[in-house]
Design an enzyme around this catalytic site. Structure first.
Site, mmCIF file in Angstrom:
data_model
loop_
_atom_site.group_PDB
_atom_site.id
_atom_site.type_symbol
_atom_site.label_atom_id
_atom_site.label_comp_id
_atom_site.label_asym_id
_atom_site.label_seq_id
_atom_site.Cartn_x
_atom_site.Cartn_y
_atom_site.Cartn_z
ATOM 1 N N LYS A 22 -6.649 -37.651 57.728
ATOM 2 C CA LYS A 22 -6.265 -36.262 57.420
ATOM 3 C C LYS A 22 -5.966 -35.507 58.708
ATOM 4 C CE LYS A 22 -9.495 -33.003 56.638
ATOM 5 N NZ LYS A 22 -9.339 -31.834 57.544
ATOM 6 N N ASN A 23 -6.841 -35.652 59.690
ATOM 7 C CA ASN A 23 -6.699 -34.824 60.892
ATOM 8 C C ASN A 23 -5.642 -35.341 61.858
ATOM 9 O OD1 ASN A 23 -8.557 -33.181 59.762
ATOM 10 N ND2 ASN A 23 -10.265 -33.807 61.068
ATOM 11 N N ARG A 92 -6.924 -23.514 56.693
ATOM 12 C CA ARG A 92 -7.098 -23.154 58.094
ATOM 13 C C ARG A 92 -6.060 -23.846 58.959
ATOM 14 N NH1 ARG A 92 -8.917 -21.214 62.810
ATOM 15 N NH2 ARG A 92 -8.896 -22.871 64.349
ATOM 16 N N CYS A 116 -13.718 -19.760 57.947
ATOM 17 C CA CYS A 116 -13.884 -20.607 56.776
ATOM 18 C C CYS A 116 -15.377 -20.882 56.659
ATOM 19 C CB CYS A 116 -13.092 -21.891 56.929
ATOM 20 S SG CYS A 116 -13.785 -22.936 58.176
ATOM 21 N N ARG A 121 -13.364 -18.797 62.821
ATOM 22 C CA ARG A 121 -12.481 -19.835 63.388
ATOM 23 C C ARG A 121 -11.388 -19.124 64.180
ATOM 24 N NH1 ARG A 121 -12.815 -24.558 60.207
ATOM 25 N NH2 ARG A 121 -11.498 -25.624 61.708
ATOM 26 N N PRO A 122 -11.736 -18.583 65.376
ATOM 27 C CA PRO A 122 -10.717 -17.844 66.138
ATOM 28 C C PRO A 122 -9.562 -18.747 66.539
ATOM 29 C CG PRO A 122 -12.641 -18.283 67.486
ATOM 30 C CD PRO A 122 -12.995 -18.715 66.093
ATOM 31 N N ASP A 124 -7.797 -17.696 69.419
ATOM 32 C CA ASP A 124 -7.468 -17.091 70.716
ATOM 33 C C ASP A 124 -6.925 -18.105 71.721
ATOM 34 O OD1 ASP A 124 -10.189 -18.034 70.410
ATOM 35 O OD2 ASP A 124 -10.511 -17.412 72.478
ATOM 36 N N LEU A 125 -7.435 -19.326 71.689
ATOM 37 C CA LEU A 125 -6.964 -20.336 72.658
ATOM 38 C C LEU A 125 -5.513 -20.736 72.349
ATOM 39 C CD1 LEU A 125 -10.140 -22.609 72.827
ATOM 40 C CD2 LEU A 125 -9.493 -20.751 74.376
ATOM 41 N N ASP A 310 -17.705 -33.580 62.518
ATOM 42 C CA ASP A 310 -17.316 -33.844 61.120
ATOM 43 C C ASP A 310 -18.190 -34.900 60.452
ATOM 44 O OD1 ASP A 310 -13.735 -33.432 61.694
ATOM 45 O OD2 ASP A 310 -15.386 -32.009 61.521
ATOM 46 N N ARG A 402 -10.214 -32.183 49.524
ATOM 47 C CA ARG A 402 -9.369 -31.854 50.681
ATOM 48 C C ARG A 402 -9.334 -33.016 51.674
ATOM 49 N NH1 ARG A 402 -11.559 -27.633 53.962
ATOM 50 N NH2 ARG A 402 -9.837 -28.336 55.253
HETATM 51 C C1 EPZ Z 1 -10.151 -29.783 64.149
HETATM 52 O O1 EPZ Z 1 -10.302 -28.409 63.810
HETATM 53 C C2 EPZ Z 1 -10.418 -30.549 62.868
HETATM 54 N N1 EPZ Z 1 -9.454 -30.168 61.857
HETATM 55 C C3 EPZ Z 1 -11.840 -30.256 62.376
HETATM 56 O O2 EPZ Z 1 -12.052 -31.059 61.214
HETATM 57 C C4 EPZ Z 1 -12.819 -30.670 63.464
HETATM 58 O O3 EPZ Z 1 -14.133 -30.340 63.037
HETATM 59 C C5 EPZ Z 1 -12.495 -29.919 64.769
HETATM 60 O O4 EPZ Z 1 -11.126 -30.179 65.141
HETATM 61 C C6 EPZ Z 1 -13.397 -30.357 65.909
HETATM 62 O O5 EPZ Z 1 -13.282 -31.732 66.098
HETATM 63 C C7 EPZ Z 1 -8.215 -30.704 61.903
HETATM 64 O O6 EPZ Z 1 -7.894 -31.479 62.779
HETATM 65 C C8 EPZ Z 1 -7.274 -30.309 60.812
HETATM 66 P P1 EPZ Z 1 -11.176 -26.821 67.378
HETATM 67 P P2 EPZ Z 1 -9.867 -27.248 64.863
HETATM 68 O O7 EPZ Z 1 -10.037 -25.934 67.670
HETATM 69 O O8 EPZ Z 1 -8.653 -27.670 65.579
HETATM 70 C C9 EPZ Z 1 -13.495 -22.910 68.677
HETATM 71 C C10 EPZ Z 1 -12.713 -31.522 59.000
HETATM 72 O O9 EPZ Z 1 -13.807 -31.473 58.416
HETATM 73 N N2 EPZ Z 1 -12.158 -22.359 68.911
HETATM 74 O O10 EPZ Z 1 -11.391 -28.041 68.222
HETATM 75 O O11 EPZ Z 1 -9.874 -25.971 64.150
HETATM 76 C C11 EPZ Z 1 -13.757 -23.111 67.183
HETATM 77 O O12 EPZ Z 1 -14.217 -21.903 66.599
HETATM 78 C C12 EPZ Z 1 -12.318 -30.406 59.951
HETATM 79 O O13 EPZ Z 1 -11.876 -32.450 58.872
HETATM 80 C C13 EPZ Z 1 -12.049 -21.109 69.527
HETATM 81 O O14 EPZ Z 1 -13.042 -20.478 69.873
HETATM 82 O O15 EPZ Z 1 -11.121 -27.308 65.856
HETATM 83 C C14 EPZ Z 1 -14.811 -24.177 67.179
HETATM 84 O O16 EPZ Z 1 -16.073 -23.595 67.394
HETATM 85 C C15 EPZ Z 1 -13.378 -29.322 60.043
HETATM 86 N N3 EPZ Z 1 -10.812 -20.587 69.732
HETATM 87 C C16 EPZ Z 1 -14.429 -25.052 68.370
HETATM 88 O O17 EPZ Z 1 -13.576 -24.234 69.203
HETATM 89 C C17 EPZ Z 1 -9.670 -21.252 69.363
HETATM 90 O O18 EPZ Z 1 -8.558 -20.727 69.590
HETATM 91 C C18 EPZ Z 1 -13.677 -26.317 67.997
HETATM 92 O O19 EPZ Z 1 -12.504 -25.929 67.329
HETATM 93 C C19 EPZ Z 1 -9.804 -22.510 68.735
HETATM 94 C C20 EPZ Z 1 -11.054 -23.046 68.533
#
Ligand code: EPZ
Length: 422
Positions: A22-23, A92, A116, A121-122, A124-125, A310, A402
């Site tokens: 999925k990811n 998301r 979510c 789930r910001p 900002d990055l 995950d 999902r």
């Molecule tokens: C991906 O989400 C995955 N989803 C998530 O899988 C997975 O848990 C996550 O990466 C971490 O491995 C998909 O690939 C579709 P991140 P993503 O940006 O990209 C913070 C599942 O169950 N953050 O690496 O949203 C954020 O809040 C899902 O399959 C910021 O602060 O994850 C979190 O605490 C759930 N600002 C951390 O970073 C930003 O702009 C990791 O988020 C972006 C993220």
């Protein structure tokens, strides 16, 4: 609303085929809009999130055919840059369209995907990096984001956190930017490597994915530099890990087919501590659960190659019936323990304080009427229900659909007593 009904206590035995990731598929589908051509993607799992991505691509004017295994996307006819609020809020991951649509159309309107079940789930990055590439991004009223970019220009980007989604957005946006983009502190997940391989297969020039530093040689918006592509997505490491947890908790003996064991090594290592045995052959792995699970002392979730967040919920379920106490530390998401209250209803002894959960193994879980609050937490309740004495009902199956293709059928095929019903 569907639910799963499980009569626990059966040892799993047999073979399960693991579906596509999925990811990996979600960013690859979004990236398929930049080549203005046809993309044929195999091993595409028939998941709710995939169907939602396809709906968004059709909303943007792309022609998409999907037979449940192969997706064929023709993005030559794309004619819109507006993603509806309904679709953006539904998932998301819609934020992954930011880079591709901006690169392809020069502008995009999309709703902030919002938080979510895992907490805020910001993005900002994502926004900071795209602004560094030259995008103008405006937060309009009620969470609507409008972004435009006449010409994206490559640059050096240092991510404050190795965000998976932000890394993916930058990679895709940089492909048609002018000059080279370097992403430092990039996410290293296998899905990032898969996205690099897909983009290179359509004519991009990217290297370093998986190393933490990624180099993208922009083609300077030479629209003809990209071409049609045929690609096969990697297997889903989290789905594989979930079935490993199911085999471990039931003392079962299951062969998982179509698994890249390197991608799930931290989970294998943790389950070995519980006494679970693993035997690998080519792209299969046999998982043999112990009579009694030994305690796993401590697990800390981290960005790849650390223990995947995950798989946190599923391992909490395993630890809840181990012979001793274990500690889980969730360092990635702010609030990812919603499954604990439901496990406690089944007799688990778990205390949560912020990002730390202390799990005291109990002799047995009891079947109960519980509710999935998010995708992986829901999967964890199914894992627990497989072990629990008596009947467990896991409500709100939509969360679990999902991320898992026919989980009840796959588990039933290896001896679980599980059905899904309205
Ligand atoms: C991906 O989400 C995955 N989803 C998530 O899988 C997975 O848990 C996550 O990466 C971490 O491995 C998909 O690939 C579709 P991140 P993503 O940006 O990209 C913070 C599942 O169950 N953050 O690496 O949203 C954020 O809040 C899902 O399959 C910021 O602060 O994850 C979190 O605490 C759930 N600002 C951390 O970073 C930003 O702009 C990791 O988020 C972006 C993220």
């Amino acid at each position: 609303m569907c639910k799963y009904i499980i009569d626990g206590g059966k040892r799993l035995n047999g073979e399960i085929e693991i579906e596509g990731s999925k990811n990996a598929i979600l960013p690859i589908l979004a990236a398929a809009i930049i080549n203005r051509d046809v993309s044929v993607i195999h091993n595409c799992p028939a998941l709710r999130d995939v169907l939602l991505m396809i709906e968004i691509m059709r909303e943007l004017g792309c022609k998409v055919d999907f037979d449940g295994e192969t997706a064929v996307i023709d993005s030559s006819c794309m004619n819109s840059y507006e993603i509806s609020r309904k679709n953006a809020l539904e998932m998301r991951s819609s934020i992954i369209f930011l880079g591709p649509v901006l690169s392809r159309m020069g502008k995009i309107t999309i709703s902030h995907p919002g938080g979510c079940e895992l907490g805020p789930r910001p993005v900002d990055l994502h926004l900071k990096a795209l602004r560094m590439l030259g995008a103008e991004i405006y937060d309009i009223c009620n969470g609507l984001i409008y972004a435009k970019a006449d010409n994206l220009k490559g640059c050096e980007i240092q991510l404050d956190y190795p965000s998976v989604g932000a890394t993916e957005n930058i990679m895709i946006a940089a492909v048609l930017s002018e000059g080279e983009t370097v992403i430092r502190n990039a996410a290293k997940e296998p899905e990032i490597v898969d996205l690099q391989n897909f983009l290179n297969a359509m004519g991009a020039e990217i290297k370093g994915a998986g190393s933490g530093i990624i180099y993208i040689n922009g083609n300077g918006r030479d629209k003809n530099s990209l071409h049609d592509v045929e690609y096969t997505v990697i297997p889903d490491r989290i789905v594989a890990g979930t079935y490993m947890a199911a085999a471990a908790i039931t003392g079962g003996d299951v062969v998982l087919k179509n698994v890249i064991t390197d991608h799930i090594a931290p989970v294998i290592s943790a389950l070995k501590e519980s006494g679970t045995q693993f035997f690998t052959y080519d792209d299969s792995i046999r998982v043999k659960g112990p009579e009694k699970l030994a305690a796993i002392e401590i697990i800390r979730t981290l960005p790849y190659p650390g223990f995947p967040t995950d798989m946190q919920a599923q391992l909490v379920s395993v630890m809840s019936v181990a012979d001793g106490t274990g500690i889980m530390i969730e360092t990635v998401f702010e609030s990812r323990y919603k499954h604990v209250d439901e496990l406690v209803k089944m007799g688990a002894n778990i205390k949560v304080d912020g990002r730390i959960a202390v799990i005291r193994g109990v002799k047995a879980l009891k079947g109960a009427d519980v509710t999935a609050r998010d995708l992986r937490g829901g999967a964890a309740l199914i894992v627990a229900g497989l072990k629990a004495e008596g009947c467990t009902i896991v409500n709100d199956s939509k969360h679990i659909e999902r991320g898992y293709v026919n989980i009840e059928k796959k588990l039933a095929s290896v001896g679980a007593n599980i059905v899904k019903m309205q």
